[in-house]
Design an enzyme around this catalytic site. Structure first.
Site, PDB file in Angstrom:
ATOM      1  CD  GLU A  78      -2.863   1.279   2.066  1.00  0.00           C
ATOM      2  OE1 GLU A  78      -2.824   0.385   3.414  1.00  0.00           O
ATOM      3  OE2 GLU A  78      -3.641   2.079   2.292  1.00  0.00           O
ATOM      4  N   GLY A 100       3.089   2.529  10.611  1.00  0.00           N
ATOM      5  CA  GLY A 100       2.775   1.757  12.077  1.00  0.00           C
ATOM      6  C   GLY A 100       2.601   0.325  11.776  1.00  0.00           C
ATOM      7  CB  ALA A 101       0.680  -2.044  11.582  1.00  0.00           C
ATOM      8  CD  GLU A 106      -2.908  -2.094  10.559  1.00  0.00           C
ATOM      9  OE1 GLU A 106      -3.268  -2.077   9.491  1.00  0.00           O
ATOM     10  OE2 GLU A 106      -2.661  -0.937  10.991  1.00  0.00           O
ATOM     11  CG  HIS A 150      -7.694  -1.860   7.892  1.00  0.00           C
ATOM     12  ND1 HIS A 150      -8.497  -0.873   7.402  1.00  0.00           N
ATOM     13  CD2 HIS A 150      -6.496  -1.091   8.365  1.00  0.00           C
ATOM     14  CE1 HIS A 150      -8.059   0.405   7.261  1.00  0.00           C
ATOM     15  NE2 HIS A 150      -6.874   0.065   7.954  1.00  0.00           N
ATOM     16  CD  GLU A 156      -6.178   3.413   6.461  1.00  0.00           C
ATOM     17  OE1 GLU A 156      -6.424   3.407   7.986  1.00  0.00           O
ATOM     18  OE2 GLU A 156      -5.762   2.350   6.019  1.00  0.00           O
TER      19      GLU A 156
HETATM   20  N1  TRP Z   1      -3.147   0.797   5.645  1.00  0.00           N
HETATM   21  C1  TRP Z   1      -2.262   1.080   7.045  1.00  0.00           C
HETATM   22  C2  TRP Z   1      -3.115   1.519   8.022  1.00  0.00           C
HETATM   23  O1  TRP Z   1      -3.543   2.479   8.265  1.00  0.00           O
HETATM   24  C3  TRP Z   1      -1.149   2.146   6.635  1.00  0.00           C
HETATM   25  C4  TRP Z   1      -0.297   2.284   5.492  1.00  0.00           C
HETATM   26  C5  TRP Z   1      -0.402   2.972   4.337  1.00  0.00           C
HETATM   27  C6  TRP Z   1       1.295   1.747   5.363  1.00  0.00           C
HETATM   28  N2  TRP Z   1       0.546   3.047   3.526  1.00  0.00           N
HETATM   29  C7  TRP Z   1       1.423   2.313   4.317  1.00  0.00           C
HETATM   30  C8  TRP Z   1       1.840   1.181   6.121  1.00  0.00           C
HETATM   31  C9  TRP Z   1       2.952   2.092   4.070  1.00  0.00           C
HETATM   32  C10 TRP Z   1       3.176   0.906   5.979  1.00  0.00           C
HETATM   33  C11 TRP Z   1       3.600   1.518   4.801  1.00  0.00           C
HETATM   34  O2  TRP Z   1      -3.307   0.408   8.858  1.00  0.00           O
HETATM   35 ZN    ZN Z   2      -5.461   1.884   8.674  1.00  0.00          ZN
END
Ligand code: TRP
Ligand code: ZN
Length: 868
Positions: free
Chosen positions: A120, A260-261, A297, A300, A319
């Site tokens: 992502e 973060g994750a 997470e 999600h 988000e």
């Molecule tokens: N989708 C992830 C979250 O909000 C966050 C995320 C978006 C991300 N781009 C990223 C994490 C790039 C790591 C690197 O939980």
């Molecule tokens: Zn998220």
């Protein structure tokens, strides 16, 4: 810059010309030359015999269509175009990658000794040429091949279906994910780990294996993550009715991670910061952060994965909603008031600041150059406030009806924010036409309230005016639908029932016009209004409260958040007047009544310790800066420090009593114990400024049996510049220098050190054995805390802070553009400072802009800032 990067617009969305229903991936992992074979089943959706695939930094080894070598293609900027295709075909592409050289941490890279991926938003195109967009959903089959000794664990999404050995010391594992997904949810991990395993049975009886993978030797730091995962699974079933849908759920903790994750289907990849914790290495804040991010997470899986986004402009669809869900999770498990306070602090501080900056954008942006730049406080945190407003307007039941309809309609598909509003409307039979503006309009609305009491008629009128100043991205603003939660109190502290036109009305008023009056009847005395309760909308409230009304609300407001907010408004009033005093050459001070109001809070026997700690926390320098058009950095710092010192002097006995009474012999991490530590350490942060400060802090450091108390002592020594600071810092570094994650707390203290020579120390600290600019956590801890938490020295009038930021950013631009782009944020706010500082910042931005390899990430932000 060779050619200025191009923006994409939300209005230009077009559905894809083709889709991919299935993809089979084979990864032959090698440090500098990994081979990726991708076999996709492609179907034409629109009249087009050309397929345009996304690709970035790839080496193409071969291209076949229906098993035949294909030469009718061209490599273009950002991808590959294949021509004269049939309307249904098998596409086979082989690419070569260099994971070891990938310091951007996007696509396939190495973190320590392990391989991992981050796809992502648009990282899959760094793995293979693909339709790398969230509205193309395919079933993934993934085979991972690697050396068996070095990489005993080979992981990907879904279920493990086959494995085997090869004769050259390598082995392979094949995974199949039955849930069609967009490429951004793909993940692969290969490495050697310790694994914590557990089991969860869903409410309909599915047995799920839970596995948490951590670096060897860290097994004793994985328990809290596992407990949090199980709590998340249970909570989502109970509150939302959402169950997990695979037989295995894996979480891998890695040291090199940009955010973060990441919620990859069935295989979350986490920044180790949000997994690893034990009482010796992690603070209570870390524990709560782990709970929130593990929850986020996991949640999600339904809001993001089962129902994904049609395009990246819709990011807040997953988000904002998932942040709302994780906030509710934390609030249901812990203190709702404390959670609300901390979330509101983020909105009023950094999110409002983002609204006022050159990067201002609506929660659903209209224009994007680099998608990674839009994982923002606005999309996440304000996005969550927008979801919370539905909840406020519709109630839990109505909100849940909307959620169920949303999931029923869109499960397995890529949806839009509009789909979400529609589900809320249809499920509840309401019209949310005006509410939709929250998705379009950027900036922070101001709600200005006046009141009139008519003794004769026994009516009380609130006159509510809303307006939104124009922002960098958008001139014209319209009136929004603002849920405005109010309560009225009698002088005796009783709640006055709200009555309009002879009928009892709810606390949440619907503010929909630029100016509007609400007349309440049967009000027998001049009431005290509690306004914008629970921060029912992300707006700035203006109401001319007297000190007496605020100290009244601090005690009598029924709701804890309103009490805290009254305390904050009282402080805000005196911070403002003191800033003016300091600017006029006078000394800052609080009147006795204000000190007494806080004395009352400290002495309270009814309030929870965690809540008292929040009541006693002054707004941050950043938050205060947001109140001004032009920021006087030094005056604000001086006032905040003077207030802290005055409160510590005048409430010394009370703080001392609290400090000693809240000593806990045993360490536990339940919410009650966390709250007591929070209050005790808040007391210490004040006591640090008194005569006994140095001794108290030193002995707390020496006696601490947990990281929370250790760091609280060090932070107090750092903030109050106590004599013991250097000794404590040296001792900590000796003890933890081999553990980067634990050293991050130390790096953050070095970065936020108020001492005059801080920059010199930071430059030396960059040579510390635990430091590396390539590791985002290290960089954020040391450099990020200097830029964000050390306003006086970052904004030093000689420009030294800005120059340092510029140097680091120029280096990071090539090492890791995403990290560089987050770090640049404080420089974008140049418009908030005086001419001299502005031109110094501008010079640094110009120098960045002139770089010939400037990444899109920095290009987008730097050029916006320079245009402003
Ligand atoms: N989708 C992830 C979250 O909000 C966050 C995320 C978006 C991300 N781009 C990223 C994490 C790039 C790591 C690197 O939980
Ligand atoms: Zn998220």
């Amino acid at each position: 810059m060779a050619q200025a990067p191009q923006a994409k617009y939300r209005k230009d969305y077009q559905s894809p010309s083709h889709t991919i229903t299935d993809i089979e991936l084979i990864f032959e992992l090698h440090d500098t030359a990994t081979l990726v074979t991708a076999v996709s089943q492609v179907q034409q959706l629109k009249e087009s015999t050309t397929l345009a695939l996304d690709g970035d930094g790839l080496t193409l080894k071969s291209l076949r269509i229906d098993q035949q070598q294909w030469t009718d293609y061209e490599l273009v900027e950002g991808g590959l175009k294949i021509h004269n295709l049939p309307n249904m075909f098998t596409l086979e592409i082989v690419t070569e990658l260099n994971p070891e050289a990938n310091t951007a941490l996007e696509g396939l890279y190495k973190s320590g000794g392990a391989y991992c991926t981050q796809c992502e938003a648009e990282g899959f195109r760094r793995i293979t040429y693909y339709l790398d967009r969230p509205d193309v959903l395919a079933k993934y089959t993934t085979t991972v091949i690697a050396d068996k000794v070095q990489y005993p664990f080979l992981l990907s999404n879904g279920n493990r279906v086959e494995q085997g050995e090869l004769d050259n010391g390598r082995h392979w594992v094949k995974w199949f994910d039955p849930h069609p997904k967009p490429a951004y949810l793909f993940a692969l991990v290969a490495g050697d780990f310790d694994v914590l395993t557990d089991q969860y049975t869903t409410k309909s009886g599915r047995n799920v294996t839970l596995e948490i993978f951590v670096d060897k030797g860290n097994l004793d730091r994985a328990n809290h993550a596992m407990v949090s995962l199980i709590n998340s699974m249970k909570w989502d079933e109970e509150r939302f009715g959402f169950e997990y849908d695979l037989d295995i759920y894996m979480i891998v903790a890695v040291d090199f991670f940009n955010m973060g994750a990441m919620e990859n289907k069935g295989l979350n990849v986490f920044n180790s910061k949000f997994v690893l914790a034990n009482e010796k290495t992690a603070t209570d804040t870390d524990y709560l952060g782990i709970e929130a991010v593990i929850g986020h997470e996991y949640f999600h899986n339904w809001t993001g994965n089962r129902v994904t986004c049609r395009d990246w402009f819709q990011l807040s669809l997953k988000e904002g909603l998932t942040v709302f869900r994780d906030q509710e999770f934390s609030s249901d498990l812990g203190s709702r008031a404390v959670n609300r306070i901390n979330n509101v602090r983020i909105i009023r501080g950094p999110q409002f600041a983002e609204d006022a900056s050159p990067m201002s954008h609506p929660i659903r942006p209209d224009k994007v150059i680099e998608m990674n730049n839009f994982y923002t406080l606005t999309v996440y945190e304000k996005g969550s406030e927008v979801i919370r407003m539905y909840h406020t307007l519709l109630g839990e039941e109505g909100f849940q009806k909307g959620m169920q309809l949303y999931v029923e309609r869109h499960d397995g598909t890529a949806a839009t924010c509009e789909d979400f509003v529609k589900a809320m409307e249809d499920a509840n039979g309401v019209d949310l036409q005006q509410f939709r503006l929250w998705y379009n309009q950027s900036g922070t609305p101001t709600v200005k309230v006046a009141s009139e009491y008519n003794e004769q008629a026994q009516t009380y009128t609130l006159i509510v005016e809303q307006s939104t100043e124009s922002t960098h991205d958008q001139k014209e603003k319209q009136a929004l639908h603002i849920p405005f939660d109010v309560e009225l109190y009698s002088a005796a502290g009783d709640v006055i029932e709200l009555q309009c036109n002879g009928e009892k009305v709810a606390n949440v008023l619907n503010v929909t016009q630029a100016k509007q009056s609400f007349v309440f009847e049967g009000v027998t005395e001049q009431p005290i209004p509690s306004l914008l309760r629970e921060f029912s909308a992300p707006v700035k409230l203006e109401y001319d409260y007297s000190d007496k009304e605020l100290t009244f609300l601090m005690v009598y407001a029924q709701n804890e958040f309103a009490r805290w907010d009254a305390g904050q408004m009282l402080l805000a009033k005196y911070i403002r007047t003191n800033v003016e005093a300091v600017q006029a050459g006078k000394v800052a001070s609080l009147p006795a009544e204000v000190v007494d109001a806080f004395r009352g809070v400290v002495l309270s026997e009814v309030l929870e310790p965690a809540f008292i700690a929040e009541m006693l926390s002054l707004p941050s320098h950043n938050e205060v800066s947001g109140w001004y058009k032009t920021v006087d950095v030094d005056a604000i710092a001086q006032v905040l420090k003077a207030i802290k010192i005055q409160l510590s002097a005048e409430l010394q006995d009370e703080f001392g009593a609290i400090y000693h009474s809240l000593n806990q012999a045993e360490y536990t991490i339940d919410h009650d114990a966390i709250g007591k530590r929070a209050l005790r350490n808040t007391a210490l942060s004040f006591l640090a400024y008194t005569e006994q400060g140095n001794e108290l802090v030193k002995s707390q450091y020496a006696q601490a049996n947990n990281m929370t108390d250790t760091i609280a002592a060090m932070a107090a020594a750092n903030q109050a510049q106590l004599a013991c600071r250097e000794t404590l810092m040296a001792d900590y570094s000796d003890k933890w220098k081999h553990d980067g994650l634990v050293m991050d707390k130390w790096f953050a203290l070095q970065g936020s050190n108020p001492a005059g020579n801080v920059l010199e120390v930071i430059k030396q600290t960059m040579h510390h054995e635990a430091f590396s600019l390539k590791n985002p956590n290290r960089t954020r801890s040391l450099v990020g805390s200097f830029l964000n938490m050390n306003p006086v020295h970052f904004h030093a009038i000689d420009g030294s802070g800005y120059q340092f930021a510029g140097e680091i950013l120029r280096e990071l631009n090539s090492v890791n553009p995403q990290v560089a782009s987050r770090l640049v944020d404080p420089l974008l706010k140049l418009g908030k400072y005086d001419q001299q500082r502005q031109s110094l910042i501008r010079a640094e931005l110009e120098q960045l802009k002139a770089m010939d390899n400037l990444a899109k990430d920095l290009f987008e932000k730097v050029s916006k800032a320079l245009e402003s």
